[in-house]
Design a protein around this motif. Structure first.
Motif, mmCIF file in Angstrom:
data_model
loop_
_atom_site.group_PDB
_atom_site.id
_atom_site.type_symbol
_atom_site.label_atom_id
_atom_site.label_comp_id
_atom_site.label_asym_id
_atom_site.label_seq_id
_atom_site.Cartn_x
_atom_site.Cartn_y
_atom_site.Cartn_z
ATOM 1 N N SER A 1 -17.367 21.164 34.878
ATOM 2 C CA SER A 1 -18.431 20.160 34.994
ATOM 3 C C SER A 1 -19.786 20.763 34.640
ATOM 4 O O SER A 1 -20.600 20.124 33.963
ATOM 5 C CB SER A 1 -18.471 19.597 36.419
ATOM 6 O OG SER A 1 -17.294 18.896 36.721
ATOM 7 N N ARG A 2 -20.028 21.983 35.092
ATOM 8 C CA ARG A 2 -21.310 22.616 34.798
ATOM 9 C C ARG A 2 -21.481 22.855 33.291
ATOM 10 O O ARG A 2 -22.554 22.617 32.737
ATOM 11 C CB ARG A 2 -21.435 23.938 35.564
ATOM 12 C CG ARG A 2 -22.782 24.626 35.358
ATOM 13 C CD ARG A 2 -23.026 25.725 36.367
ATOM 14 N NE ARG A 2 -21.975 26.738 36.316
ATOM 15 C CZ ARG A 2 -21.020 26.860 37.246
ATOM 16 N NH1 ARG A 2 -20.985 26.018 38.272
ATOM 17 N NH2 ARG A 2 -20.103 27.802 37.152
ATOM 18 N N ARG B 1 -24.047 21.400 28.240
ATOM 19 C CA ARG B 1 -23.932 21.021 26.836
ATOM 20 C C ARG B 1 -24.729 19.752 26.550
ATOM 21 O O ARG B 1 -25.409 19.652 25.524
ATOM 22 C CB ARG B 1 -22.456 20.817 26.475
ATOM 23 C CG ARG B 1 -22.240 20.535 24.993
ATOM 24 C CD ARG B 1 -20.787 20.663 24.579
ATOM 25 N NE ARG B 1 -19.979 19.546 25.044
ATOM 26 C CZ ARG B 1 -19.059 19.634 25.996
ATOM 27 N NH1 ARG B 1 -18.845 20.791 26.613
ATOM 28 N NH2 ARG B 1 -18.358 18.580 26.347
ATOM 29 N N LYS B 2 -24.663 18.783 27.467
ATOM 30 C CA LYS B 2 -25.425 17.552 27.278
ATOM 31 C C LYS B 2 -26.928 17.819 27.339
ATOM 32 O O LYS B 2 -27.709 17.215 26.591
ATOM 33 C CB LYS B 2 -25.025 16.516 28.334
ATOM 34 C CG LYS B 2 -23.618 15.955 28.149
ATOM 35 C CD LYS B 2 -23.489 15.258 26.812
ATOM 36 C CE LYS B 2 -22.075 14.756 26.569
ATOM 37 N NZ LYS B 2 -21.948 14.107 25.243
ATOM 38 N N GLY C 1 -30.246 17.576 24.227
ATOM 39 C CA GLY C 1 -31.504 16.855 24.391
ATOM 40 C C GLY C 1 -31.478 15.762 25.432
ATOM 41 O O GLY C 1 -32.458 15.023 25.577
ATOM 42 N N LYS C 2 -30.377 15.628 26.174
ATOM 43 C CA LYS C 2 -30.291 14.607 27.216
ATOM 44 C C LYS C 2 -31.151 14.998 28.414
ATOM 45 O O LYS C 2 -31.247 16.176 28.770
ATOM 46 C CB LYS C 2 -28.845 14.428 27.685
ATOM 47 C CG LYS C 2 -27.854 14.057 26.590
ATOM 48 C CD LYS C 2 -28.072 12.653 26.078
ATOM 49 C CE LYS C 2 -26.973 12.269 25.093
ATOM 50 N NZ LYS C 2 -27.206 10.922 24.527
ATOM 51 N N ARG C 3 -31.761 13.993 29.028
ATOM 52 C CA ARG C 3 -32.463 14.238 30.283
ATOM 53 C C ARG C 3 -31.451 14.491 31.389
ATOM 54 O O ARG C 3 -30.260 14.204 31.238
ATOM 55 C CB ARG C 3 -33.355 13.042 30.644
ATOM 56 C CG ARG C 3 -34.475 12.790 29.638
ATOM 57 C CD ARG C 3 -35.480 11.785 30.196
ATOM 58 N NE ARG C 3 -34.845 10.521 30.545
ATOM 59 C CZ ARG C 3 -34.674 9.520 29.707
ATOM 60 N NH1 ARG C 3 -35.040 9.633 28.441
ATOM 61 N NH2 ARG C 3 -34.109 8.396 30.113
ATOM 62 N N HIS C 4 -31.942 14.976 32.544
ATOM 63 C CA HIS C 4 -31.043 15.308 33.656
ATOM 64 C C HIS C 4 -30.196 14.111 34.052
ATOM 65 O O HIS C 4 -28.968 14.214 34.157
ATOM 66 C CB HIS C 4 -31.868 15.797 34.851
ATOM 67 C CG HIS C 4 -31.092 15.879 36.129
ATOM 68 N ND1 HIS C 4 -30.134 16.845 36.368
ATOM 69 C CD2 HIS C 4 -31.101 15.085 37.246
ATOM 70 C CE1 HIS C 4 -29.593 16.650 37.570
ATOM 71 N NE2 HIS C 4 -30.169 15.597 38.115
#
Length: 395
Positions: free
Chosen positions: A346-347, A352-353, A357-360
Motif C-alpha cells: 500500500s505504501r 507511486r501516485k 503528481g497526485k495530491r495526498h
C-alpha cells in the motif's frame, strides 16, 4: 412479469402508498398508519389488485423497517429509490406542489420505468446487529464531540490551562472534574494535587500536576462568569468521561460480534481493517457482494470511484461523486490511510501516485479504489489476504 407497481412514501407515523398499472394509471392511493395491522391490510388490498407487484420505497431503514420487513417476509420484490432521486424526478411531473400522494406516485412511476434500482433483500441477524451497534457508536461519538466544547469554555476563563491539557486523554478530564480555575489550583498546591490525581489512578500525576500549576501561576485575574463556567466545565468533563466508558464498552461488543461473522477472518486479513471498520463494512453491505454485481458498483457506492462530467468537446473530466454511502467511504478511506503505515504494498502504491503528481487525498482515494477490488476478490473466493504470494517459476 410485474403488472402493477406500488410506491410508498415513508413517514414517521404514517406512510402513503400509490399503486399504478402498466399504463401509469392510478389504481389505489391510501395513507396508512405505521402499524402492523394497517400495513397488512394495505398489503392484502394491493395483492387483491394483482399478485405480480413491484414494491418501491424511498427509505431503506429506520422508520421504514416495519413495512420493509412485512414485504420481505411475504417474499415480495422490493426496490429502493433514494429520496434525493424522488425529489429531482418530481420536477418532471405535473404540478409544483409537494404532497405525500404525489411523492408516492413518483416512487411508483420511477419503479415502473427504471430497471436499475437497488433491490432490497433480507439481511442476516449479524449484519443487523452490527448496524445497530455501529450506529449507536456513531451517536455516542457525536455526543462526545459536542461535549468537547468544554475547550471553548475553558479558554474563556483559563486559556493557559486549555493550552496545557489534552482533553482527549483521561487524566486532564479527571483534573477538570475537580479543578477548573487558577485560584483553585493554587490553593490545593502541587503535593495535594498529585495525591488527588494518584488516588484516581491518573497516569503520570506528577507531570499533569506540574503542568496545571504552571498554568495557574501564569494567570491571577479572575474572569467575569468564572464561577458558573467552572461548573459547566465540571459537568462537561464528567459527561465526556462517561461517554468514553460507553464507547469502550460498545467497541468490545462490536469486536465480539464481528469475530462471530463467517467473513470476519477474510475481511480483517486486509491491512488496515480491524474489528470496527470490518463491522462497519458488514453493517453497510451484509457481506453479500452479489447485491452489487461488480466491484466497480461497490466502489461507486463507496464514493471512491471518480465519475465523468463531460459536456460537448470536453471529455475525461472526472470528479468525486456527489451521491455515495458515507459509511462505506469511511471504511475504505480510513483503512487505506492505516495501510499506508502498516503495509509495504500500500505504501509503495501511494508513493507511486504521489510521484505521478497526485495530491495526498487523491493518492489515498486511488489506493482505496484499488482496495475495493482486492476485498471484493477475497470475499468472492473466501480467501484471506497474503502479503507475500509465492512467485511461480517460469517454464
Amino acid at each position: 412479469m410485474a403488472q402493477i407497481w406500488a410506491g410508498t412514501d415513508i413517514g414517521k407515523t404514517h406512510h402513503h402508498c400509490v399503486v399504478l398499472n402498466a399504463e401509469g394509471e392510478r389504481l389505489l392511493s391510501r395513507r396508512v398508519l405505521n402499524d402492523e395491522p394497517e400495513l397488512l391490510a394495505l398489503f392484502a388490498d394491493v395483492m387483491a389488485l394483482d399478485e405480480n407487484v413491484v414494491w418501491a420505497v424511498d427509505v431503506a431503514d429506520g422508520m421504514a423497517a416495519l413495512w420493509i420487513s412485512v414485504l420481505l417476509n411475504h417474499g415480495q420484490h422490493l426496490v429502493y429509490i433514494p429520496g434525493l432521486a424522488v425529489n429531482r424526478a418530481s420536477a418532471g411531473y405535473r404540478g409544483t406542489g409537494k404532497t405525500d400522494a404525489k411523492d408516492a406516485t413518483v416512487i411508483a412511476d420511477q419503479a415502473r420505468m427504471r430497471r436499475d434500482l437497488t433491490v432490497l433483500r433480507p439481511d442476516d441477524e449479524h449484519a443487523i446487529e452490527l448496524r445497530v451497534l455501529t450506529n449507536r457508536r456513531t451517536d455516542l461519538n457525536a455526543d462526545r464531540t459536542r461535549r468537547i466544547t468544554l475547550r471553548g469554555q475553558l479558554t474563556s476563563v483559563f486559556p493557559a490551562l486549555e493550552r496545557a491539557l489534552d482533553v482527549g486523554n483521561v487524566g486532564p478530564l479527571v483534573l477538570l472534574t475537580g479543578y477548573q480555575t487558577p485560584a483553585a489550583l493554587r490553593r490545593v498546591g502541587r503535593s495535594r494535587l498529585e495525591t488527588w490525581l494518584r488516588n484516581r489512578k491518573v497516569r503520570s500525576p506528577e507531570a499533569l500536576a506540574e503542568a496545571a500549576l504552571e498554568a495557574a501561576e501564569r494567570q491571577h485575574t479572575a474572569v467575569p462568569g468564572e464561577k458558573i463556567t467552572a461548573q459547566v466545565i465540571h459537568t462537561l468533563a464528567k459527561e465526556v468521561m462517561s461517554l468514553n466508558e460507553q464507547i469502550t464498552e460498545i467497541d468490545k461488543l462490536i469486536a465480539a460480534r464481528f469475530r462471530e461473522h463467517e467473513l470476519a477472518e477474510v475481511i480483517s486479513s486486509m491491512p488496515g481493517i480491524g474489528p470496527l471498520l470490518g463491522a462497519e463494512f458488514l453493517a453497510a453491505t451484509a457481506g453479500d457482494m452479489s447485491r452489487y454485481g461488480t466491484a466497480d458498483r461497490l466502489a461507486s457506492l463507496a464514493g471512491v470511484a471518480p465519475v465523468p462530467r463531460d459536456s460537448g468537446n470536453i471529455s475525461g473530466n472526472l470528479h468525486r461523486p456527489r451521491r455515495y454511502h458515507r459509511g462505506l467511504q469511511r471504511v475504505f478511506y480510513t483503512s487505506a490511510l492505516i495501510s499506508i503505515r502498516s503495509c509495504d504494498h500500500s505504501r509503495r502504491f501511494y508513493e507511486r501516485k504521489r510521484a505521478e503528481g497526485k495530491r495526498h487525498t487523491q493518492a489515498v482515494l486511488a489506493l482505496a479504489r484499488r482496495r475495493v477490488n482486492v476485498l471484493w476478490a477475497l470475499i468472492r473466493d473466501g480467501q484471506c489476504y497474503q502479503n507475500n504470494l509465492p512467485v511461480t517459476a517460469a517454464t
